[in-house]
Design an enzyme around this catalytic site. Structure first.
Site, PDB file in Angstrom:
ATOM      1  N   ARG A 268       9.768   7.288  -3.378  1.00  0.00           N
ATOM      2  CA  ARG A 268      11.155   7.262  -3.843  1.00  0.00           C
ATOM      3  C   ARG A 268      11.304   6.700  -5.264  1.00  0.00           C
ATOM      4  NH1 ARG A 268      13.318   4.445   1.609  1.00  0.00           N
ATOM      5  NH2 ARG A 268      11.128   3.833   1.654  1.00  0.00           N
TER       6      ARG A 268
ATOM      7  N   SER B 113      13.120 -12.414 -53.743  1.00  0.00           N
ATOM      8  CA  SER B 113      13.598 -11.309 -52.904  1.00  0.00           C
ATOM      9  C   SER B 113      12.799 -10.045 -53.159  1.00  0.00           C
ATOM     10  CB  SER B 113      15.066 -11.026 -53.206  1.00  0.00           C
ATOM     11  OG  SER B 113      15.821 -12.150 -52.837  1.00  0.00           O
TER      12      SER B 113
ATOM     13  N   LYS C 158       5.973 -11.675 -36.241  1.00  0.00           N
ATOM     14  CA  LYS C 158       4.934 -11.338 -35.261  1.00  0.00           C
ATOM     15  C   LYS C 158       3.700 -12.141 -35.597  1.00  0.00           C
ATOM     16  CE  LYS C 158       1.608  -9.037 -35.640  1.00  0.00           C
ATOM     17  NZ  LYS C 158       0.416  -8.237 -35.901  1.00  0.00           N
TER      18      LYS C 158
ATOM     19  N   ALA D 179       0.812  -1.221   0.000  1.00  0.00           N
ATOM     20  CA  ALA D 179       0.000   0.000   0.000  1.00  0.00           C
ATOM     21  C   ALA D 179       0.845   1.271   0.000  1.00  0.00           C
ATOM     22  CB  ALA D 179      -0.924   0.007   1.216  1.00  0.00           C
TER      23      ALA D 179
ATOM     24  N   SER E 181      11.142 -11.833 -58.037  1.00  0.00           N
ATOM     25  CA  SER E 181      11.740 -10.789 -57.190  1.00  0.00           C
ATOM     26  C   SER E 181      11.100  -9.441 -57.459  1.00  0.00           C
ATOM     27  CB  SER E 181      13.228 -10.681 -57.482  1.00  0.00           C
ATOM     28  OG  SER E 181      13.852 -11.879 -57.145  1.00  0.00           O
TER      29      SER E 181
ATOM     30  N   GLY F 261       2.200   3.775   7.723  1.00  0.00           N
ATOM     31  CA  GLY F 261       3.308   2.914   8.137  1.00  0.00           C
ATOM     32  C   GLY F 261       3.004   1.430   8.006  1.00  0.00           C
TER      33      GLY F 261
HETATM   34  C1  UD1 Z   1      11.009  -1.276   5.876  1.00  0.00           C
HETATM   35  C2  UD1 Z   1      11.289  -1.533   7.357  1.00  0.00           C
HETATM   36  C3  UD1 Z   1      12.801  -1.592   7.570  1.00  0.00           C
HETATM   37  C4  UD1 Z   1      13.392  -2.688   6.706  1.00  0.00           C
HETATM   38  C5  UD1 Z   1      12.997  -2.485   5.214  1.00  0.00           C
HETATM   39  C6  UD1 Z   1      13.365  -3.729   4.436  1.00  0.00           C
HETATM   40  C7  UD1 Z   1       9.506  -0.595   8.760  1.00  0.00           C
HETATM   41  C8  UD1 Z   1       9.096   0.533   9.616  1.00  0.00           C
HETATM   42  N1  UD1 Z   1      10.716  -0.489   8.181  1.00  0.00           N
HETATM   43  O1  UD1 Z   1      11.500  -0.007   5.545  1.00  0.00           O
HETATM   44  O2  UD1 Z   1      13.088  -1.879   8.925  1.00  0.00           O
HETATM   45  O3  UD1 Z   1      14.787  -2.703   6.847  1.00  0.00           O
HETATM   46  O4  UD1 Z   1      11.575  -2.300   5.075  1.00  0.00           O
HETATM   47  O5  UD1 Z   1      13.150  -3.564   3.066  1.00  0.00           O
HETATM   48  O6  UD1 Z   1       8.779  -1.559   8.623  1.00  0.00           O
HETATM   49  N2  UD1 Z   1       3.641  -0.210   3.115  1.00  0.00           N
HETATM   50  C9  UD1 Z   1       2.273  -0.217   3.253  1.00  0.00           C
HETATM   51  N3  UD1 Z   1       1.689   0.791   3.943  1.00  0.00           N
HETATM   52  C10 UD1 Z   1       2.381   1.805   4.528  1.00  0.00           C
HETATM   53  C11 UD1 Z   1       3.787   1.803   4.380  1.00  0.00           C
HETATM   54  C12 UD1 Z   1       4.388   0.783   3.687  1.00  0.00           C
HETATM   55  O7  UD1 Z   1       1.600  -1.124   2.752  1.00  0.00           O
HETATM   56  O8  UD1 Z   1       1.749   2.672   5.134  1.00  0.00           O
HETATM   57  C13 UD1 Z   1       4.294  -1.290   2.362  1.00  0.00           C
HETATM   58  C14 UD1 Z   1       5.040  -0.805   1.128  1.00  0.00           C
HETATM   59  O9  UD1 Z   1       4.190  -0.824  -0.004  1.00  0.00           O
HETATM   60  C15 UD1 Z   1       6.197  -1.777   1.006  1.00  0.00           C
HETATM   61  C16 UD1 Z   1       6.428  -2.230   2.444  1.00  0.00           C
HETATM   62  O10 UD1 Z   1       5.261  -1.896   3.183  1.00  0.00           O
HETATM   63  O11 UD1 Z   1       5.859  -2.912   0.235  1.00  0.00           O
HETATM   64  C17 UD1 Z   1       7.644  -1.558   3.072  1.00  0.00           C
HETATM   65  O12 UD1 Z   1       7.486  -0.150   3.025  1.00  0.00           O
HETATM   66  P1  UD1 Z   1       8.695   0.821   2.742  1.00  0.00           P
HETATM   67  O13 UD1 Z   1       8.179   2.202   2.812  1.00  0.00           O
HETATM   68  O14 UD1 Z   1       9.410   0.401   1.539  1.00  0.00           O
HETATM   69  O15 UD1 Z   1       9.592   0.549   4.038  1.00  0.00           O
HETATM   70  P2  UD1 Z   1      11.166   0.738   4.159  1.00  0.00           P
HETATM   71  O16 UD1 Z   1      11.460   2.168   4.350  1.00  0.00           O
HETATM   72  O17 UD1 Z   1      11.824   0.067   3.037  1.00  0.00           O
HETATM   73 MG    MG Z   2      11.135  -0.726   1.285  1.00  0.00          MG
END
Ligand code: UD1
Ligand code: MG
Length: 452
Positions: A18, A392, A338, A13, A410, A83
């Site tokens: 980035r 050709s 194709k 989600a 050709s 988060g």
């Molecule tokens: C996270 C971990 C970090 C770990 C790293 C490994 C946490 C707080 N941090 O950081 O410790 O070393 O992954 O790759 O867990 N996502 C949601 N909802 C949200 C936020 C994120 O579904 O609100 C999902 C993202 O789509 C992704 C995953 O969770 O697939 C990780 O999120 P991301 O923001 O990439 O976390 P990192 O900063 O990489």
């Molecule tokens: Mg990540």
């Protein structure tokens, strides 16, 4: 101690800021397959599991893709991306089982192996209800750090943003995946707070809360190459490179010769038979099946096609979706196919476009032959019979049928069907003006002979 049932909770989600992309991160591809596909495939290897996918609002394409692989998957919507801990909380109403292991996997960690996930679920017991995936990172900057206590047991996880100088020196990092006994899931998530630098509910804080409640936490370690996460385009490229190394190694183990492995790109779904040779600088996209004994010469691009035993492709050939190249057929340089069936032993050796067509067995297609298949609105079919000989530089204006054993002269523009074994020639009569060139030259240079 029981391992099952398993509930796989896949987090996808995140806003993926980035990545700087309008495409959700989970759909960015690695070896021709969306990242989420790799994760779902690895988790599916665990056997019977309930899948819960956590996505943000308006991520329908992510859901549709996931359902195409795992139709029974449940979908949880995380309304606001607060988060990783908050994301798992959103999944709770969809978790059907009251016991067993909840295996939380990140959609942005596509290299994670089934064996590693199995090791984690096996280690997640009533005695050790929390298991974290750890790895030694060469450059830990973007990862959470695993802080161990005096007994080397996992005490807590601290994110880079919140870590002090000592903690930042730790190289043992959080790989993202976590296994938690379902019976503890709701209470551990309920204890999470957003009092940190990011203002997010970190899943990683589960460890500290578990320890405070007297629950043991363990770490399952895997090589960094397997669990590097994708947060940026540079990460995407790094993970792609690792996946390519894996696919090349697997192909070679299965009896494929790769002339210069580092220059050959495969897809996650590529099927290659034994004793296939692939030359330098070849790109194989999704949906390709190559039977045994095929030779792919250097600089070919192949996607969505089947190549039968003993066929020879390239150098510099482009095989596009819907191509079905028959046994021992030859597709040579600067040939594009194709949606075309090229039957056994047919030869298209130079500079041709064959689209929406059938080329019969042992037919020979001369250099520069083009099937004119498109009128701006519709695609039309060209049918070339067995043993036909296309001269050709023929243009075959579809729909058109060339009978078995027929010839075209050709340079002909063939607009009408040609009967079997006939010769069709369509070109203006050649005429000659004796001495014309010499007279022309003399007018311009005063010399009759060329080069004087
Ligand atoms: C996270 C971990 C970090 C770990 C790293 C490994 C946490 C707080 N941090 O950081 O410790 O070393 O992954 O790759 O867990 N996502 C949601 N909802 C949200 C936020 C994120 O579904 O609100 C999902 C993202 O789509 C992704 C995953 O969770 O697939 C990780 O999120 P991301 O923001 O990439 O976390 P990192 O900063 O990489
Ligand atoms: Mg990540």
């Amino acid at each position: 101690m029981t391992q099952s049932p398993i509930t796989a909770i896949i987090l996808a989600a995140g806003k993926s800021t980035r990545m700087k992309s309008s495409l959700p991160k989970a759909l960015h591809t690695i070896a021709g397959r969306p990242m989420l596909g790799h994760v779902l495939t690895s988790a599916s290897g665990l056997g019977d599991a309930q899948f819960v996918l956590v996505v943000g609002p308006s991520m329908d394409p992510v859901v549709a893709y996931a359902r195409s692989l795992v139709p029974a998957l449940s979908v949880a919507i995380q309304e606001n991306q607060r988060g990783t801990g908050d994301a798992v909380k959103a999944s709770l109403p969809h978790v059907k089982s009251k016991a067993g292991v909840a295996l939380i996997i990140f959609g942005d960690t596509p290299l994670v192996r089934t064996e590693t996930l199995a090791e984690m679920t096996a280690a997640c017991s009533t005695e050790t209800p929390v298991v974290v995936l750890g790895f030694e990172a060469e450059n830990p900057a973007q990862y959470g750090r695993l802080i161990l206590d005096a007994n080397d047991a996992l005490q807590r996880i601290v994110e880079q943003k919140d870590a002090n100088t000592d903690e930042r020196r730790v190289t043992l990092c959080n790989g993202g995946a976590m296994a938690i006994r379902v019976e503890h899931l709701a209470s551990l998530l309920g204890a999470l707070r957003d009092a940190n630098k990011a203002g997010e509910f970190y899943l990683t804080d589960v460890v500290e809360h578990a320890r405070a409640g007297g629950l043991a936490c363990a770490v399952v370690r895997a090589p960094e190459a397997d669990i590097q996460g994708v947060n940026s385009r540079a990460d995407l490229a790094a993970v792609e490179a690792e996946m390519q190394r894996r696919l090349r190694r697997r192909a070679m183990e299965q009896g494929v010769t790769l002339s210069d492995p580092d220059t050959i790109y495969l897809s996650a779904d590529t099927i290659i038979g034994q004793d296939v040779t692939i030359g330098q600088n070849v790109v194989i996209g999704p949906g390709v099946e190559i039977a045994s004994g095929v030779t792919i010469k250097p600089f070919c691009h192949i996607e969505g096609g089947k190549i039968a035993q003993g066929a020879q492709i390239g150098p510099f050939a482009r095989i596009r979706p819907g191509s079905d190249i028959g046994r021992d057929a030859h597709i040579g340089n600067f040939v594009e196919t194709k949606k075309a069936t090229i039957e056994e032993g047919a030869k298209i050796n130079h500079l041709s476009y064959i689209g929406d067509a059938r080329v019969g067995a042992r037919a020979n297609i001369g250099a520069g032959t083009i099937t004119c298949n498109y009128d701006g609105f519709n695609k039309h079919f060209t049918d070339i019979g067995a043993g036909a000989f296309i001269g050709s530089n023929s243009s075959l204006v579809a729909p058109v049928k060339i009978g078995d054993g027929a010839y075209t002269g050709s340079g002909s523009v063939i607009t009408k069907d040609v009967a079997p074994d006939a010769l069709a020639v369509e070109r203006s009569k050649q005429f000659e003006k004796p001495g014309w060139a010499a007279a022309f030259r003399a007018r311009h240079t005063g010399h009759k002979k060329a080069g004087e």
